[in-house]
Design a protein around this motif. Structure first.
Motif, PDB file in Angstrom:
ATOM      1  N   LEU A 112       0.822  -1.200   0.000  1.00  0.00           N
ATOM      2  CA  LEU A 112       0.000   0.000   0.000  1.00  0.00           C
ATOM      3  C   LEU A 112       0.863   1.260   0.000  1.00  0.00           C
ATOM      4  O   LEU A 112       0.616   2.196  -0.759  1.00  0.00           O
ATOM      5  CB  LEU A 112      -0.921  -0.008   1.218  1.00  0.00           C
ATOM      6  N   ASN A 113       1.879   1.291   0.843  1.00  0.00           N
ATOM      7  CA  ASN A 113       2.741   2.469   0.923  1.00  0.00           C
ATOM      8  C   ASN A 113       3.436   2.757  -0.402  1.00  0.00           C
ATOM      9  O   ASN A 113       3.624   3.916  -0.786  1.00  0.00           O
ATOM     10  CB  ASN A 113       3.781   2.287   2.021  1.00  0.00           C
ATOM     11  N   LYS A 114       3.800   1.724  -1.114  1.00  0.00           N
ATOM     12  CA  LYS A 114       4.470   1.898  -2.407  1.00  0.00           C
ATOM     13  C   LYS A 114       3.523   2.491  -3.446  1.00  0.00           C
ATOM     14  O   LYS A 114       3.947   3.225  -4.342  1.00  0.00           O
ATOM     15  CB  LYS A 114       5.010   0.555  -2.895  1.00  0.00           C
ATOM     16  N   ARG A 143      -6.439   2.766   9.364  1.00  0.00           N
ATOM     17  CA  ARG A 143      -7.630   2.442   8.582  1.00  0.00           C
ATOM     18  C   ARG A 143      -7.355   1.403   7.498  1.00  0.00           C
ATOM     19  O   ARG A 143      -8.110   0.436   7.384  1.00  0.00           O
ATOM     20  CB  ARG A 143      -8.234   3.732   8.031  1.00  0.00           C
ATOM     21  N   PRO A 144      -6.308   1.567   6.671  1.00  0.00           N
ATOM     22  CA  PRO A 144      -6.027   0.490   5.722  1.00  0.00           C
ATOM     23  C   PRO A 144      -5.631  -0.808   6.408  1.00  0.00           C
ATOM     24  O   PRO A 144      -5.943  -1.896   5.898  1.00  0.00           O
ATOM     25  CB  PRO A 144      -4.892   1.051   4.865  1.00  0.00           C
ATOM     26  N   ALA A 145      -4.973  -0.713   7.566  1.00  0.00           N
ATOM     27  CA  ALA A 145      -4.643  -1.940   8.297  1.00  0.00           C
ATOM     28  C   ALA A 145      -5.907  -2.667   8.722  1.00  0.00           C
ATOM     29  O   ALA A 145      -5.982  -3.903   8.640  1.00  0.00           O
ATOM     30  CB  ALA A 145      -3.775  -1.612   9.516  1.00  0.00           C
ATOM     31  N   LEU A 146      -6.908  -1.917   9.147  1.00  0.00           N
ATOM     32  CA  LEU A 146      -8.185  -2.534   9.503  1.00  0.00           C
ATOM     33  C   LEU A 146      -8.835  -3.191   8.287  1.00  0.00           C
ATOM     34  O   LEU A 146      -9.431  -4.262   8.397  1.00  0.00           O
ATOM     35  CB  LEU A 146      -9.125  -1.491  10.097  1.00  0.00           C
ATOM     36  N   HIS A 167     -10.034  -5.690  -2.507  1.00  0.00           N
ATOM     37  CA  HIS A 167      -9.614  -5.461  -1.129  1.00  0.00           C
ATOM     38  C   HIS A 167      -8.491  -4.436  -1.076  1.00  0.00           C
ATOM     39  O   HIS A 167      -8.517  -3.497  -0.265  1.00  0.00           O
ATOM     40  CB  HIS A 167      -9.100  -6.769  -0.511  1.00  0.00           C
ATOM     41  N   ARG A 168      -7.499  -4.612  -1.925  1.00  0.00           N
ATOM     42  CA  ARG A 168      -6.318  -3.738  -1.890  1.00  0.00           C
ATOM     43  C   ARG A 168      -6.670  -2.321  -2.347  1.00  0.00           C
ATOM     44  O   ARG A 168      -6.192  -1.341  -1.788  1.00  0.00           O
ATOM     45  CB  ARG A 168      -5.203  -4.337  -2.736  1.00  0.00           C
ATOM     46  N   ARG A 169      -7.494  -2.229  -3.357  1.00  0.00           N
ATOM     47  CA  ARG A 169      -7.887  -0.903  -3.821  1.00  0.00           C
ATOM     48  C   ARG A 169      -8.713  -0.189  -2.756  1.00  0.00           C
ATOM     49  O   ARG A 169      -8.572   1.021  -2.563  1.00  0.00           O
ATOM     50  CB  ARG A 169      -8.688  -1.024  -5.116  1.00  0.00           C
ATOM     51  N   LEU A 170      -9.565  -0.923  -2.058  1.00  0.00           N
ATOM     52  CA  LEU A 170     -10.355  -0.325  -0.982  1.00  0.00           C
ATOM     53  C   LEU A 170      -9.447   0.284   0.090  1.00  0.00           C
ATOM     54  O   LEU A 170      -9.698   1.410   0.556  1.00  0.00           O
ATOM     55  CB  LEU A 170     -11.267  -1.372  -0.343  1.00  0.00           C
ATOM     56  N   ALA A 171      -8.403  -0.429   0.471  1.00  0.00           N
ATOM     57  CA  ALA A 171      -7.481   0.094   1.484  1.00  0.00           C
ATOM     58  C   ALA A 171      -6.833   1.385   1.014  1.00  0.00           C
ATOM     59  O   ALA A 171      -6.672   2.340   1.789  1.00  0.00           O
ATOM     60  CB  ALA A 171      -6.412  -0.951   1.808  1.00  0.00           C
ATOM     61  N   GLU A 172      -6.469   1.450  -0.251  1.00  0.00           N
ATOM     62  CA  GLU A 172      -5.858   2.665  -0.796  1.00  0.00           C
ATOM     63  C   GLU A 172      -6.864   3.818  -0.822  1.00  0.00           C
ATOM     64  O   GLU A 172      -6.514   4.966  -0.489  1.00  0.00           O
ATOM     65  CB  GLU A 172      -5.331   2.371  -2.203  1.00  0.00           C
ATOM     66  N   PHE A 286     -16.354  -7.314   0.198  1.00  0.00           N
ATOM     67  CA  PHE A 286     -15.499  -7.815  -0.881  1.00  0.00           C
ATOM     68  C   PHE A 286     -15.017  -9.239  -0.630  1.00  0.00           C
ATOM     69  O   PHE A 286     -14.584  -9.915  -1.561  1.00  0.00           O
ATOM     70  CB  PHE A 286     -14.315  -6.884  -1.100  1.00  0.00           C
ATOM     71  N   SER A 287     -15.111  -9.708   0.606  1.00  0.00           N
ATOM     72  CA  SER A 287     -14.795 -11.110   0.885  1.00  0.00           C
ATOM     73  C   SER A 287     -15.943 -12.031   0.506  1.00  0.00           C
ATOM     74  O   SER A 287     -15.753 -13.246   0.389  1.00  0.00           O
ATOM     75  CB  SER A 287     -14.457 -11.305   2.366  1.00  0.00           C
ATOM     76  N   GLY A 288     -17.143 -11.459   0.330  1.00  0.00           N
ATOM     77  CA  GLY A 288     -18.289 -12.262  -0.074  1.00  0.00           C
ATOM     78  C   GLY A 288     -18.990 -12.974   1.063  1.00  0.00           C
ATOM     79  O   GLY A 288     -19.720 -13.943   0.827  1.00  0.00           O
TER      80      GLY A 288
END
Length: 420
Positions: A112-114, A143-146, A167-172, A286-288
């Motif tokens: 995420l940081n990258k 928040r992204p960690a959660l 999932h990853r896009r949501l964290a960003e 997003f996990s369904g």
């Protein structure tokens, strides 16, 4: 004393400040939370002891909440029968930092940081510089960690072996929205420093800072739309509206000594808990997993966010300026009345006179801070934070035992440790 309260409507979905915790789509007795809180505040809110709620389900699927003490208990959702309230004060102590809890998703956070700086600022050198300033200033990435913790905890239920790109896009997206809100908050509060570094508006001016925050909101909305999940789009989009609603509510109630606890909690939901709740529910969607689990994840995020806000408001009175990075009692000085002050106002009439004078006399702010500390406002706010935290732990019962669930529980403990 039986009190039935309803789900508050916040535009897109019901926010249960009284949540029964049951899995049915039960209807609730609909009575204004404000009216409930006012009545109970008047009659039974003088005690400072721990409070419990009891809930039962009728055959018709209706849930009723019974308060044995005070309206702070309205925050707690409970199962049928006496709820297993977790005494977090007896939990394991000594968590060194959030990084310990986030170790199980450390690789996810590294990725995420990258991505963050290139996602935000690639189209404009000024925005890139602003993005580097705010993202480079550190921060806990809570928040992204959660998002990652809930994603991985619920993915196990759904049988997913790896996180999805959603999932990853949501964290960003969540971190971009949070960062944009910080940039705007710094402008509104005229803050010169954040996390030990100069703020964006201090470096580039207010105009650039406002535009940078606006752009980040817009960029996050673009990525959100491309997720093509209408439920999540509605969920996260409402958060941006909530931020503005929270600021308006706060600005319209400055130095208002008649502000009620429920109004404080609603404002805290808008400003803090809304984004966290959307983060955790969106990850579950997003996990369904089924809607009951995603709703419990929403309630966990809401309760965690509210608990964090109450703890932060306590620390504003109990920590030094060096620890806070700002003068102690700074919220009170601006007329923003938080939980410790609201409770103290019930006990000490002199405090009202000082606040309504807007601290016009020398030493009056210091006197007000001493009153809040000495008349029980801090202690009752601690109880409130613990009650909300108990329910956050309870909301995790739908998850299987795993290192990810353990980290979610530790997040609650970590927050309460800050006021012990």
């Amino acid at each position: 004393m039986s009190v039935a309260c309803h789900n508050l409507e916040f535009g897109r979905t019901r926010v249960d400040f009284v949540s029964c915790g049951c899995s049915s789509n039960a209807s609730f007795d609909r009575v204004s939370l404000r009216n409930c809180a006012k009545g109970v505040l008047k009659n039974v809110n003088r005690a400072c002891k721990p409070r419990r709620l009891f809930c039962y389900r009728r055959d018709i699927g209706r849930c009723r909440v019974f308060s044995t003490k005070t309206p702070e208990a309205f925050l707690n959702g409970v199962e049928a029968g006496p709820p297993p309230v977790v005494d977090l004060r007896n939990e394991t102590k000594g968590l060194s930092s959030m990084s310990d809890m986030f170790e199980v998703v450390a690789d996810d956070l590294l990725t995420l940081n990258k991505n963050l700086q290139s996602i935000v600022g690639s189209e404009n050198p000024v925005l890139m510089s602003a993005a580097e300033q705010i993202f480079g200033a550190g921060g806990k990435r809570m928040r992204p960690a959660l998002v990652f913790l809930v994603s991985r905890a619920t993915a196990e239920i759904a049988g997913l072996k790896e996180l999805t790109k959603e999932h990853r896009r949501l964290a960003e997206i969540i971190e971009m929205i949070h960062t944009a809100s910080l940039i705007h908050d710094d402008v509104l509060d005229e803050s010169d420093m954040r996390r030990g570094k100069e703020t964006v508006h201090q470096l580039y001016g207010t105009r650039v800072a406002v535009l940078a925050g606006d752009f980040m909101f817009a960029q996050s909305s673009w990525y959100l739309a491309n997720l093509e999940n209408l439920e999540v789009i509605k969920l996260i989009s409402q958060v941006i509206k909530d931020f503005a609603s929270g600021e308006i509510k706060q600005a319209s109630s400055l130095f208002d000594c008649d502000v009620h606890l429920d109004e404080y909690l609603i404002k805290s939901y808008y400003k803090t808990a809304s984004l966290i709740a959307a983060s955790t529910k969106g990850a579950a969607i997003f996990s369904g997993v089924d809607s009951n689990i995603s709703e419990q994840m929403y309630q966990y995020g809401k309760n965690l966010g509210l608990s964090f806000q109450v703890v932060d408001d306590i620390l504003d009175f109990t920590q030094s300026a060096e620890q806070l990075g700002k003068p102690a009692g700074s919220d009170l000085a601006k007329g923003n009345l938080t939980a410790p002050v609201i409770f103290a106002l019930e006990k000490e009439t002199k405090l009202r006179d000082i606040i309504e004078s807007e601290f016009s006399e020398a030493g009056s702010l210091e006197e007000a801070i001493d009153i809040v500390k000495n008349c029980g406002g801090i202690d009752r706010a601690r109880e409130l934070a613990r009650e909300i935290a108990d329910q956050a732990i309870h909301n995790l019962n739908c998850l299987p035992q795993s290192s990810f669930r353990q980290s979610l529980e530790q997040m609650v403990n970590y927050n309460l440790e800050r006021i012990q």
